[in-house]
Enzyme design. Sequence first.
Site, PDB file in Angstrom:
ATOM      1  CB  SER A 144      -0.985  -0.085   1.262  1.00  0.00           C
ATOM      2  OG  SER A 144      -1.611   1.245   1.340  1.00  0.00           O
ATOM      3  CE1 TYR A 157      -3.589  -2.540   5.139  1.00  0.00           C
ATOM      4  CE2 TYR A 157      -3.000  -0.300   4.558  1.00  0.00           C
ATOM      5  CZ  TYR A 157      -3.607  -1.688   4.182  1.00  0.00           C
ATOM      6  OH  TYR A 157      -3.778  -1.997   2.906  1.00  0.00           O
TER       7      TYR A 157
END
Length: 219
Positions: A144, A157
């Site tokens: 990501s 995350y």
Amino acid sequence: MQREQFLDQVAIVTGASSGIGRATSLALAKRGASLVLAARREAQLAQLADEIRGLGRPALILPTDVSNQVQAESMVASALAEMGRVDILVCSAGEYVRVPLDKLNTAKIEHSLAVNFFGSVYPILAVLPHMRAQHHGHIVAVTSMDGKKGLPPDAPYVSAKFALTGFLEVLRQELYGSGVHVSNVLPGRVDTEMINYLRVPWISAKIAPEVVAEAIVRA
């Protein structure tokens, strides 16, 4: 892209039941790959397998929680036993774990690491001996933009994606010249059920999972 670009190559895709994993599985099948579909939700995997078989390609479903080391390793072993080889591994399983600082605890970080870091590391380490022995293979992980730039309140995350990005960078260098290649794909916000509740500014609008799938195919 040529329809037979990956003809008869075997690809494992984790997180295949939805989103990027599902789109990637279809993109690979349309180019001739045989698919091993791994995720926790068996019904969605079965539906996807039917679509892939409708394209004339084999599809094996292996319901798996990749955050569990035993299940991840068993999935890879079953793929090798059933398909005879693995040429491509796409690690796209993930969970968006975001917690503001005043509610953050180690359990949240550990959970994110289990899914978003070890959920890729376990299958990668399981498939590597086979790929190295055949002097051929390609490992792709979906991290990501959060794996390069932390944004609040995404600490759990971000921590996992930074860790995975670093792991992949070292892996790629250590495998140089072995015939096994490593790619890291770092999308921004993607229009999947994982973040369907999340509102984002128009200037960084969500992109379709099929866009990420095409980037994976190019890699």
